[in-house]
Design a protein around this motif. Structure first.
Motif, PDB file in Angstrom:
ATOM      1  N   LEU A 130       0.876  -1.166   0.000  1.00 48.52           N
ATOM      2  CA  LEU A 130       0.000   0.000   0.000  1.00 48.52           C
ATOM      3  C   LEU A 130       0.919   1.224   0.000  1.00 48.52           C
ATOM      4  O   LEU A 130       1.665   1.433   0.952  1.00 48.52           O
ATOM      5  N   THR A 131       0.881   1.973  -1.081  1.00 50.33           N
ATOM      6  CA  THR A 131       1.760   3.132  -1.246  1.00 50.33           C
ATOM      7  C   THR A 131       0.896   4.389  -1.276  1.00 50.33           C
ATOM      8  O   THR A 131      -0.008   4.490  -2.109  1.00 50.33           O
ATOM      9  N   VAL A 132       1.172   5.306  -0.343  1.00 52.27           N
ATOM     10  CA  VAL A 132       0.304   6.470  -0.179  1.00 52.27           C
ATOM     11  C   VAL A 132       1.144   7.733  -0.310  1.00 52.27           C
ATOM     12  O   VAL A 132       2.088   7.945   0.462  1.00 52.27           O
ATOM     13  N   LEU A 133       0.794   8.582  -1.269  1.00 58.98           N
ATOM     14  CA  LEU A 133       1.571   9.805  -1.470  1.00 58.98           C
ATOM     15  C   LEU A 133       1.223  10.869  -0.429  1.00 58.98           C
ATOM     16  O   LEU A 133       2.025  11.727  -0.106  1.00 58.98           O
ATOM     17  N   GLY A 134       0.011  10.829   0.075  1.00 57.62           N
ATOM     18  CA  GLY A 134      -0.407  11.803   1.075  1.00 57.62           C
ATOM     19  C   GLY A 134      -0.274  11.245   2.487  1.00 57.62           C
ATOM     20  O   GLY A 134       0.720  10.582   2.805  1.00 57.62           O
ATOM     21  N   ASP A 135      -1.307  11.491   3.305  1.00 56.75           N
ATOM     22  CA  ASP A 135      -1.254  11.129   4.726  1.00 56.75           C
ATOM     23  C   ASP A 135      -2.107   9.896   5.003  1.00 56.75           C
ATOM     24  O   ASP A 135      -2.973   9.539   4.220  1.00 56.75           O
ATOM     25  N   ALA A 136      -1.881   9.310   6.172  1.00 55.00           N
ATOM     26  CA  ALA A 136      -2.711   8.184   6.621  1.00 55.00           C
ATOM     27  C   ALA A 136      -3.429   8.572   7.898  1.00 55.00           C
ATOM     28  O   ALA A 136      -2.869   9.273   8.742  1.00 55.00           O
TER      29      ALA A 136
END
Lengths: 296, 448, 235
Positions: free
Chosen positions: C152-158
């Motif tokens: 799971l690759t997220v460019l923004g925030d979690a």
């Protein structure tokens, strides 16, 4: 377990279409709640006047009832419901008189601007029965119900109103509503039905009676109401949304310069004007959202 | 002070064990104190519960006429899922095999279930952990369970299945997830479930992508779309609020509702859950049937009841109370050879005894059924065990027919609650049939 | 698309989802790879669910629940937002959402690639079992809950409780993480991980836009793999 829609207009030019838009939104949510439907519309109001929405059996003669009450009270009948306009100062007196001379008539809602209609049956049929599409106003909420643990009755249908111009619709299932109900009874707030959602409505009314704003009352509910819920609430000038902290039940919102809209699913919003360019978002868990015309 | 009190010969009361703190309770306190973890075991509620044994049939005599056994026909067939599905399931007998996972059971055990059920024309059901070749290959009719964890879930298997069972809950643990301890996460089980070998597996209690009947309706629509509206969709609930849950399952679009009472087994769950959450099977049936009747859906949406069904009398009683079919799990395992006294010394060696062994999650089952140990698994011959199950299912069916004929019915589905009486007030209240010899049905004035 | 690609169009204002899906299910493995353009989805459910052919389906507008559910092989592109459970239990293929995705995106998905150009809601990648998910924006609370395998690759925030009860899935987040769930910890970002992030960004067509070194890696502390009484409160 249900479908919820709500529409809060910012643009006056859309007000004549409120009922038509709300009716379209309601129709998409039939599958989520085939048992019953209801809606509250905030329309025109006369200063110094309170509108009582009454409900009785099919074919009931509300005009005769108004005549019996005397004083030339204005009544508008829509199917099994009627809106009786009474001087604000005489609301309590007239309610008492109603209870005495017409015990089979229920007051489902009251307020300066709110009218509230609900009935069992397919939501699209219910909307037609009350001619929702022709109603006008500034904001409204509507609900389709799949009854969980209380009977499929008109009284069990949403919205629930337990205070002037206040209404609430709910999707989810509260897990501690029996305890909250007992506490409300002690505090003098009457919950009429077996429905958990009415307990939520009564809870908010009670908090506001205690001096809390609607926003604060919604904040309080995060501590006191357990279970799964998405609430949409209406007041005379405002429109609020709250999801429980786990936020499993769906909620989609759309905002444009013209309106704020709520739907349990996007389908409910698909027919709104300018939806292609609306800001679409899902409300965050445990966060109170509130729009107010007075503040705008 | 009296002198004789001090005398060793003076009479004394017997040592008295507490009914509250009985020997089992004391052993549990000691176990908890030593380990710091709740007790996990398999099987269903073991406490004494009001059950089908507390009901009796009123056979025919003068006012009713019986059917001749073996000659005059007494039908047992049942069609499941003809509400929306293009391909409903037709079973020859009203007894099906409940969901039990590959992982909790060995491959040969799953094969034996398939062989036995197919031989007599009924279905088997997968469990958490996906579909194996053993069971698909040997089950003529296979129900594919759709569970929160979705281990091994894939569209190819779902299309190979004959029906889909959306599991909302089970009788042993309504509201709970699963727990399969590390000893049984063998390389094959681990691969099927995409888990590291040998770890303790946790299972979710809610589905990952829907919550509540309004969203379930959309999930069922998706499953129908994926399978081109061919397969019946079952919804299985643990018996807790069966009146509401059955109505909601119907509104969400189920073709079949499965209600599993608290005697229903599990591979592994907290003992406190098994014994203290949910209601007995007997108490669940009438509530579920009432919901179906009120919706005009009784016999249109079929009701399968499970949890503690052991013989043809139980089958007949469940059907008389309004079920369309029953499912068996524990009884099927016993028919295969589970808890057989022939393994007594081995059961004792692992601190249990034949008939009481329920640590199915530990994977040390001497009968070779609830295990992934290659050596133990060899003890179960799937052909012989399958035949034993087929025999048992045949006996159950013959027994149910015997009772139905005695009550003058040409089909087991024509049994009705009025053919029954109860021996105890509890059973009478739960089954809503009168106490034998009276016309008194306790509690009939209540809500249900 | 090569020149031989057959193009079809399907208007969901005129036809039913059931008919669209039936037509897409009728496509077999060996059939000509084709392009389907679907108009007026208006938030309808189960659009392009259960596909099993190397077809491309372009959906012009927002879809409801379970779009591309259990997808195999197919490429499904949504030019709008997606509702609950997009690409749930996907096995292979590619699903791209140009807008936002609601909760439970790629829930329990075993394989394939889900690209969400906007943000994803709560429970993104819940119980994921091997899928690769790339989110251009942010993800909501309880994402990668019980995530078993995949990335799971997220460019923004979690959001809150990222990776609660995680197994062997790898989580890469470029922005902030509100909180980590039970048994989820930050782990060292070694070269192999940067290479993996680059590979996933490239698959999503985002290579060159962000630096793989900007990501942090999160995964399982593996303390819940075997029950221990001192961890009981984490269960």
């Amino acid at each position: 377990m249900c479908g919820i829609v709500g529409l809060f207009l910012k643009d006056k030019s859309l007000e004549p279409q409120l009922g038509a838009l709300l009716s379209g939104m309601l129709g998409t949510m039939c599958g989520r709640g085939p048992d019953s439907a209801g809606f509250a519309v905030y329309g025109a109001g006369e200063k110094g006047e309170t509108k009582l929405t009454l409900r009785a059996a099919e074919g009931y003669d509300f005009a005769a009832l108004a005549a019996k009450l005397g004083d030339g009270l204005d009544v508008t009948t829509r199917g099994t419901h009627a809106v009786l306009a009474v001087p604000a100062g005489r609301e309590a007196e007239i309610r008492a008189k109603l209870a005495e001379i017409a015990p089979d008539v229920t007051v489902v809602g009251a307020g300066a601007r709110m009218e509230l209609y609900k009935e069992v049956g397919m939501p699209t049929d219910v909307a037609v029965r009350f001619d929702l599409a022709k109603m006008t106003g500034t904001h409204g909420v509507a609900h389709t119900r799949m009854a969980t643990e209380s009977a499929v009755t008109t009284n069990g249908a949403h919205p629930f109103s337990t205070g002037l111009d206040q209404c609430l619709v709910h999707n989810g299932s509260l897990s501690n509503h029996r305890t909250v109900r007992r506490n409300l009874e002690k505090a003098g707030v009457k919950v009429q039905t077996e429905n958990d959602s009415e307990v939520a409505a009564g809870y908010l009314t009670w908090r506001m009676q205690e001096g809390r704003s609607l926003g604060e009352a919604l904040e309080d509910s995060l501590n006191d109401l357990d279970g799964f819920y998405t609430f949409v609430v209406g007041t005379e000038s405002g429109f609020g949304v709250l999801r429980d902290p786990i936020a499993c039940k769906p909620a989609v919102m759309a905002e444009t310069d013209q309106y704020v809209a709520f739907g349990s699913e996007y389908r409910a919003l698909a027919g709104l004007p300018g939806i292609e360019n609306a800001k679409i978002f899902e409300p965050e868990p445990a966060k109170v959202y509130f729009w107010d015309r007075a503040a705008a | 002070m009296n002198e004789h009190v001090k005398s060793p010969a003076a009479p004394r009361t017997l040592p008295r064990e507490s009914a509250t703190f009985d020997a089992y309770t004391l052993s549990e306190i000691r176990r908890a104190a030593a380990t710091g973890i709740y007790d996990i075991r398999g099987a269903g509620a073991k406490r004494k519960l009001p059950h089908f044994d507390d009901l009796l049939f009123l056979g025919a005599s003068m006012s009713r006429y019986p059917l001749e056994g073996y000659r005059e026909k007494c039908g047992t067939g049942v069609v499941l899922g003809d509400r929306f599905a293009k391909k409903p399931i037709e079973l020859k007998i009203p007894v099906t095999i409940a969901g039990m996972s590959f992982g909790s059971l060995s491959g040969p055990a799953k094969e034996a279930l398939g062989r036995g059920a197919s031989a007599v024309g009924t279905s088997t059901t997968t469990g958490d952990g996906g579909m194996t070749q053993e069971e698909r290959g040997h089950s003529k009719t296979l129900v594919y369970q759709y569970l929160p964890s979705r281990y091994g879930m894939n569209p190819d298997d779902i299309r190979k299945a004959d029906a889909i069972e959306v599991v909302v809950g089970q009788g042993a643990k309504p509201g709970g997830g699963g727990m399969l301890l590390g000893q049984k996460i063998s390389p094959r089980v681990a691969k099927m479930r995409t888990l590291p070998e040998g770890i303790d597996q946790r299972s979710a209690c809610r589905h990952p992508d829907w919550t509540g009947p309004d969203d379930l309706e959309i999930k069922i629509e998706e499953l129908r779309e994926i399978t081109d509206w061919e397969k019946p969709i079952y919804v299985k609930v643990g018996a807790a609020r069966p009146y509401y849950d059955t109505a909601l399952a119907v509104k969400a679009g189920a073709d079949v509702v499965v209600v599993d009472g608290m005697q229903g087994g599990t591979a592994a769950t907290q003992e406190v859950f098994i014994e203290h959450v949910g209601i007995p099977t007997l108490a669940a049936i009438r509530q579920a049937v009432k919901a179906l009747q009120e919706l005009g859906m009784h016999r249109k949406v079929q009701l399968i009841v499970s949890g503690g069904i052991r013989n043809g009398a139980d089958v007949a009683k469940a059907l008389a109370l309004g079920a369309d079919a029953v499912a068996i799990g524990t009884a099927a395992l016993v028919a295969l050879g589970d808890n057989d006294p022939k393994w007594e010394s081995e059961y004792e060696a692992i601190g249990s005894k034949a008939g009481a062994y329920d640590d199915w999650h530990e994977g040390r089952d001497p009968a070779g059924i609830t295990t992934q140990d290659p050596e133990l698994m060899k003890r179960l011959d799937p052909i012989i065990a399958g035949r034993r199950l087929a025999n048992f299912l045949s006996v159950m069916t013959l027994e149910a027919q015997t009772i139905a004929r005695a009550c003058g019915k040409s089909h087991v589905h024509n049994l009705e609650p009025e053919d029954l009486v109860a021996l105890t007030i509890e059973a009478a209240a739960m089954a809503q049939v009168p106490i034998a010899g009276t016309d008194w049905i306790p509690g009939l004035t209540g809500r249900f | 698309m090569n020149a031989s690609t057959q193009s079809h169009s399907f208007d969901l204002a005129a036809g039913k989802v059931r008919d669209l899906n039936a037509a897409l299910h009728a496509l077999k493995d060996g059939s000509n790879a084709s392009l389907w353009r679907v108009s007026n989805p208006r938030g309808l459910h189960a659009v392009a669910a259960g596909l099993d052919a190397p077809v491309t389906v372009e959906i012009d507008g927002p879809v409801g629940y379970y779009c591309a559910g259990m997808n195999k092989q197919a490429t499904v592109i949504v030019r709008g937002n997606a509702g609950v459970g997009v690409a749930e239990n996907m096995m292979s293929g590619r699903v791209e959402i140009e807008g936002d995705a609601s909760q439970s995106a790629a829930a329990t998905a075993h394989g394939g690639l889900l690209v969400v150009r906007g943000s994803a809601g709560a429970r993104c990648g819940i119980s994921m079992k091997g899928v690769d998910i790339v989110v251009g924006g942010s993800i909501g609370h309880m994402s990668a809950f019980m995530a078993q395998a995949g990335t799971l690759t997220v460019l923004g925030d979690a959001g809150e409780a990222l990776g609660d009860s995680i197994y062997e899935a790898r989580l890469y987040v470029r922005g902030s993480v509100t909180s980590l769930g039970a048994d989820c910890v930050e782990k060292e970002m070694r070269d192999e991980h940067k290479a993996q992030v680059f590979e996933k960004l490239k698959a999503a067509g985002l290579d060159g836009q962000v630096d793989p070194s900007d990501f942090k890696r999160y995964g399982s502390a593996r303390t819940l793999y075997h029950f221990h009484v001192d961890n009981a409160s984490a269960y």
